[in-house]
Write a protein that holds these residues in place. Sequence first.
Motif, short mmCIF file in Angstrom:
data_model
loop_
_atom_site.label_atom_id
_atom_site.label_comp_id
_atom_site.label_asym_id
_atom_site.label_seq_id
_atom_site.Cartn_x
_atom_site.Cartn_y
_atom_site.Cartn_z
N CYS A 242 -0.21 1.44 8.69
CA CYS A 242 -1.34 0.49 8.58
C CYS A 242 -2.64 1.18 8.22
CB CYS A 242 -1.57 -0.22 9.91
SG CYS A 242 -0.20 -1.21 10.48
N GLU A 243 -2.68 2.49 8.42
CA GLU A 243 -3.94 3.21 8.25
C GLU A 243 -4.49 3.04 6.83
OE1 GLU A 243 -3.93 7.36 9.86
OE2 GLU A 243 -3.50 6.20 11.68
N GLY A 244 -5.77 2.71 6.77
CA GLY A 244 -6.41 2.52 5.47
C GLY A 244 -6.17 1.14 4.90
N LYS A 245 -5.32 0.36 5.56
CA LYS A 245 -4.98 -0.97 5.02
C LYS A 245 -5.45 -2.10 5.91
CE LYS A 245 -1.31 0.80 2.28
NZ LYS A 245 0.05 0.86 1.87
N ILE A 246 -5.76 -1.79 7.16
CA ILE A 246 -6.35 -2.80 8.04
C ILE A 246 -7.59 -2.18 8.70
CG2 ILE A 246 -4.03 -3.77 8.45
CD1 ILE A 246 -4.32 -2.86 11.37
N ARG B 246 0.05 -8.58 7.27
CA ARG B 246 0.73 -9.52 6.37
C ARG B 246 -0.01 -9.64 5.03
NH1 ARG B 246 1.67 -12.80 10.95
NH2 ARG B 246 3.85 -12.60 11.61
N LYS B 247 -1.32 -9.50 5.07
CA LYS B 247 -2.11 -9.62 3.83
C LYS B 247 -2.18 -8.30 3.07
CE LYS B 247 -5.29 -11.84 6.44
NZ LYS B 247 -6.61 -12.09 6.92
N ALA B 248 -1.78 -7.22 3.74
CA ALA B 248 -1.91 -5.90 3.12
C ALA B 248 -0.65 -5.56 2.33
CB ALA B 248 -2.13 -4.85 4.20
N ASP B 249 -0.78 -4.50 1.55
CA ASP B 249 0.36 -4.09 0.74
C ASP B 249 1.20 -3.08 1.54
OD1 ASP B 249 2.05 -3.48 -1.33
OD2 ASP B 249 0.66 -2.03 -2.24
N ILE B 250 2.04 -3.63 2.38
CA ILE B 250 2.88 -2.77 3.23
C ILE B 250 4.33 -3.25 3.12
CG2 ILE B 250 3.37 -2.07 5.61
CD1 ILE B 250 0.38 -2.41 6.23
N GLU B 251 5.22 -2.31 2.92
CA GLU B 251 6.65 -2.65 2.77
C GLU B 251 7.27 -2.93 4.13
OE1 GLU B 251 9.16 -3.21 0.82
OE2 GLU B 251 7.87 -3.26 -0.95
N LEU B 252 7.17 -4.15 4.57
CA LEU B 252 7.56 -4.45 5.96
C LEU B 252 9.06 -4.35 6.20
CD1 LEU B 252 5.10 -7.35 6.73
CD2 LEU B 252 5.06 -5.04 7.66
N LYS B 253 9.86 -4.64 5.19
CA LYS B 253 11.31 -4.55 5.36
C LYS B 253 11.75 -3.09 5.56
CE LYS B 253 14.19 -8.25 4.97
NZ LYS B 253 13.82 -8.83 6.23
N ALA B 254 11.29 -2.24 4.66
CA ALA B 254 11.66 -0.83 4.74
C ALA B 254 11.17 -0.22 6.05
CB ALA B 254 11.08 -0.07 3.55
#
Length: 171
Positions: free
Chosen positions: A62-66, A129-137
Motif C-alpha cells: 500500500c505504501e505510496g498508494k494510500i 480499492r481505488k489504488a492500482d494494487i494487484e489484490l488477487k496476486a
Amino acid sequence: MAETRTQDAIALLKDDHRTVEKLFKQFEDAKGDGRKQKLAQQICMELTVHAKLEEEIFYPACEGKIEEDLLKEAFVEHDGAKVLIAEIEAADSESDEYFEAKVKVLQEQIEHHIEEEEKGSDSVFGQVRKADIELKALGEQMAARKQELIATYKADGLPRPELKTMIATEI
Ligand SMILES: [Fe+2]
C-alpha cells in the motif's frame, strides 16, 4: 479451516477480522477460566498472524498508494496491540486479576483497527480499492504466508513482540 478458493487480499483480511470478532464474542460469553484462557490464546494466535501479514505484505504493497498517515497509525496501533497480546499470552486467567480487562481492551483496540481498515471510502481498504494494487496476486501471496506462519507459531509458540514503531521501552 480449509480454504481452497483464492481470496483477494481484502477478502482475506476481512475474513480474519470476522474470525477475531467471533472469538472475542465467544470469550465474552464463555464460562470458566479454562475456556476463557483457551479462547484468549486463540485470539492471540489469530491476531499475531494477521498483524504479521499486514506488516510484512499488505502495508508495504500500500505504501505510496494510500495516505501515509493512515499507514503510520496502523503500525503504531499494531505495536500497541502486540504489547497486550504478549501480556495475555503469558497471563494466567486464574491468577492475573487484570486478565479479562486486558482481553477487553485488546478487543476495543481491534474494533478500532477494523473500523479504520473497513469503514467508508477513506478507510485503508476503501483507498486500496481505488489504488492500482494487484489484490488477487497479493491475496495468494498472503494466503501462502499465512499457512507458513500458523505452522511456525503452532510449533514454536508466538514470537516475542516485534515492535516497529516503539523505542522507549524494551520488552
Ligand atoms: Fe486488519
